[in-house]
Design a protein around this motif. Structure first.
Motif, PDB file in Angstrom:
ATOM      1  N   GLY A  23     -10.900 -26.270   8.567  1.00 42.27           N
ATOM      2  CA  GLY A  23     -10.109 -25.411   7.691  1.00 42.27           C
ATOM      3  C   GLY A  23     -10.354 -25.647   6.219  1.00 42.27           C
ATOM      4  O   GLY A  23      -9.531 -25.255   5.388  1.00 42.27           O
ATOM      5  N   VAL A  24     -11.494 -26.263   5.867  1.00 37.96           N
ATOM      6  CA  VAL A  24     -11.785 -26.516   4.455  1.00 37.96           C
ATOM      7  C   VAL A  24     -11.979 -25.202   3.702  1.00 37.96           C
ATOM      8  O   VAL A  24     -11.540 -25.060   2.558  1.00 37.96           O
ATOM      9  CB  VAL A  24     -13.020 -27.429   4.301  1.00 37.96           C
ATOM     10  N   SER A  25     -12.628 -24.224   4.323  1.00 41.22           N
ATOM     11  CA  SER A  25     -12.873 -22.946   3.654  1.00 41.22           C
ATOM     12  C   SER A  25     -11.572 -22.261   3.264  1.00 41.22           C
ATOM     13  O   SER A  25     -11.408 -21.801   2.124  1.00 41.22           O
ATOM     14  CB  SER A  25     -13.699 -22.020   4.559  1.00 41.22           C
ATOM     15  N   ALA A  53     -13.755 -29.729  -3.089  1.00 42.87           N
ATOM     16  CA  ALA A  53     -13.017 -30.390  -2.012  1.00 42.87           C
ATOM     17  C   ALA A  53     -13.634 -31.758  -1.746  1.00 42.87           C
ATOM     18  O   ALA A  53     -14.848 -31.870  -1.562  1.00 42.87           O
ATOM     19  CB  ALA A  53     -13.041 -29.539  -0.743  1.00 42.87           C
ATOM     20  N   TRP A  54     -12.780 -32.781  -1.711  1.00 42.82           N
ATOM     21  CA  TRP A  54     -13.225 -34.155  -1.499  1.00 42.82           C
ATOM     22  C   TRP A  54     -12.646 -34.694  -0.198  1.00 42.82           C
ATOM     23  O   TRP A  54     -11.456 -34.535   0.078  1.00 42.82           O
ATOM     24  CB  TRP A  54     -12.757 -35.046  -2.647  1.00 42.82           C
ATOM     25  N   ARG A  96      -3.753 -29.847   6.125  1.00 46.25           N
ATOM     26  CA  ARG A  96      -4.333 -29.639   7.453  1.00 46.25           C
ATOM     27  C   ARG A  96      -5.826 -29.962   7.466  1.00 46.25           C
ATOM     28  O   ARG A  96      -6.349 -30.484   8.449  1.00 46.25           O
ATOM     29  CB  ARG A  96      -4.115 -28.193   7.905  1.00 46.25           C
ATOM     30  N   ALA A  97      -6.519 -29.624   6.384  1.00 51.00           N
ATOM     31  CA  ALA A  97      -7.963 -29.867   6.323  1.00 51.00           C
ATOM     32  C   ALA A  97      -8.301 -31.323   6.058  1.00 51.00           C
ATOM     33  O   ALA A  97      -9.444 -31.747   6.259  1.00 51.00           O
ATOM     34  CB  ALA A  97      -8.589 -28.990   5.242  1.00 51.00           C
ATOM     35  N   VAL A 146     -19.299 -25.136   2.290  1.00 50.82           N
ATOM     36  CA  VAL A 146     -18.721 -26.298   2.966  1.00 50.82           C
ATOM     37  C   VAL A 146     -19.841 -26.961   3.759  1.00 50.82           C
ATOM     38  O   VAL A 146     -20.538 -26.294   4.537  1.00 50.82           O
ATOM     39  CB  VAL A 146     -17.568 -25.901   3.909  1.00 50.82           C
ATOM     40  N   LEU A 147     -20.029 -28.258   3.555  1.00 47.98           N
ATOM     41  CA  LEU A 147     -21.099 -28.961   4.252  1.00 47.98           C
ATOM     42  C   LEU A 147     -20.876 -28.920   5.761  1.00 47.98           C
ATOM     43  O   LEU A 147     -19.722 -28.940   6.226  1.00 47.98           O
ATOM     44  CB  LEU A 147     -21.178 -30.406   3.772  1.00 47.98           C
ATOM     45  N   PRO A 148     -21.942 -28.873   6.551  1.00 47.53           N
ATOM     46  CA  PRO A 148     -21.786 -28.800   8.015  1.00 47.53           C
ATOM     47  C   PRO A 148     -20.919 -29.907   8.591  1.00 47.53           C
ATOM     48  O   PRO A 148     -20.195 -29.685   9.565  1.00 47.53           O
ATOM     49  CB  PRO A 148     -23.238 -28.906   8.510  1.00 47.53           C
TER      50      PRO A 148
END
Length: 326
Positions: free
Chosen positions: A160-162, A121-122, A69-70, A152-154
């Protein structure tokens, strides 16, 4: 000192290698950067890994679904170049323009050498998020993961990366038989409270006033780093019902941007504790109001948790406290 390193792997390499280096030197440096960092797994059994058959494939898990999803790929930090990428994300979130690293590369390498799970995360070839962890033990000797900073970069937020990073950390722990992850978070941050308590189902264990000292300790209005300690019990669900039948009262409400405290909350079966929408802006632009909020919210949380109340996150956007005598 230069700005934190960000961008693709190729851009990171180009940034950190001097342009005047001979081609052979550049080749050797690139090979060294992509060399694996020594990272033994303190919970692995190398004998069993050699003698036991590989486990059967498992059905898709929540971590894989969250990653899809992310739109990212989450992998353990494995090489020196991965370390540089993780440092760049942490600097970009926690120390932009500070002239120093939030986490020095040497510290991350020491964590990796101890077998710590550091997940990156890439988005394609661009690092966009990272979560740190450290294996430890509970008071009764069970293994746990102490989750460290997550960034998580802005440019990658809102996808939903977090939650993908946290679920990947959960999967890492469960694969090693660990069923508890602990961490602390800013008690005044509603986004973090919603993620940790409502979406992930972590349980609040304690209120820790001044856990990390003072913010801007040299300023006329220093504020303590108040944190909530949470435990994520991976084998079960949240033990805190936030949608109970009891009608809550507002222990702390908002009126014209200021906190309003109702001391009668302690006699109610349930209570709500409001937070300002953006505590970071208040801390920067109006430290007096930020201090008022922090004292009101912290006072209620500290008293409630010390008296056995449970804390969750209500859909209305506030802490929901449930009395032990409900």
């Amino acid at each position: 000192m230069s700005e934190p390193v960000t961008g693709t792997l190729a851009e990171i390499v180009a940034d950190v290698l001097p342009t005047y280096a001979p081609e052979a030197v550049i080749t050797e440096l690139v090979e060294a950067a992509t060399r694996q960092v020594f990272a033994p797994d303190p919970l692995a059994d190398p004998v069993a890994a050699l003698t036991c058959p590989a486990p059967a494939p498992q059905p898709a898990d929540p971590a894989a679904a969250a990653v899809a999803r992310a739109g990212v790929d989450i992998r353990p930090v494995d090489t020196h170049l991965d370390v540089a990428a993780a440092v760049s994300v942490l600097d970009g979130v926690f120390a932009p323009g500070a002239g120093h690293h939030f986490y020095p590369p040497s510290l991350l390498r020491h964590l990796l050498a101890a077998g710590a799970p550091v997940l990156l995360a890439w988005d394609g070839e661009t690092p966009v998020g990272v979560v740190l962890g450290l294996v430890g033990w509970t008071a009764n000797g069970r293994p746990m993961v102490q989750s460290g900073p997550m960034a998580v970069l802005p440019t990658a937020r809102g996808r939903g990366v977090s939650i993908a990073l946290k679920l990947a950390q959960r999967a890492w722990a469960l694969e090693r038989g660990v069923t508890e992850i602990r961490w602390t978070f800013d008690a005044m941050a509603p986004v973090n409270a919603n993620l940790n308590l409502r979406r992930l189902g972590a349980t609040v264990e304690a209120f820790l006033p001044g856990y990390e000292g003072l913010r801007d300790a040299t300023s006329p209005t220093p504020l303590p780093y108040d944190r909530l300690l949470v435990a994520w019990h991976l084998a079960g669900t949240s033990a805190v019902p936030v949608d109970g039948d009891a009608e809550p009262v507002w222990a702390v409400a908002s009126a014209d941007g200021l906190p309003v405290l109702d001391p009668a909350w302690a006699l109610a079966p349930a209570a709500l504790v409001a937070l300002p929408a953006d505590i970071s802006t208040l801390r920067r632009d109006d430290p007096a109001t930020a201090s008022a909020w922090q004292h009101a919210v912290g006072g209620v949380l500290r008293e409630a948790l010390a008296s056995g109340w449970q804390a969750g996150w209500d859909p209305c956007g506030a802490y929901r406290l449930t009395s032990p005598t409900r």
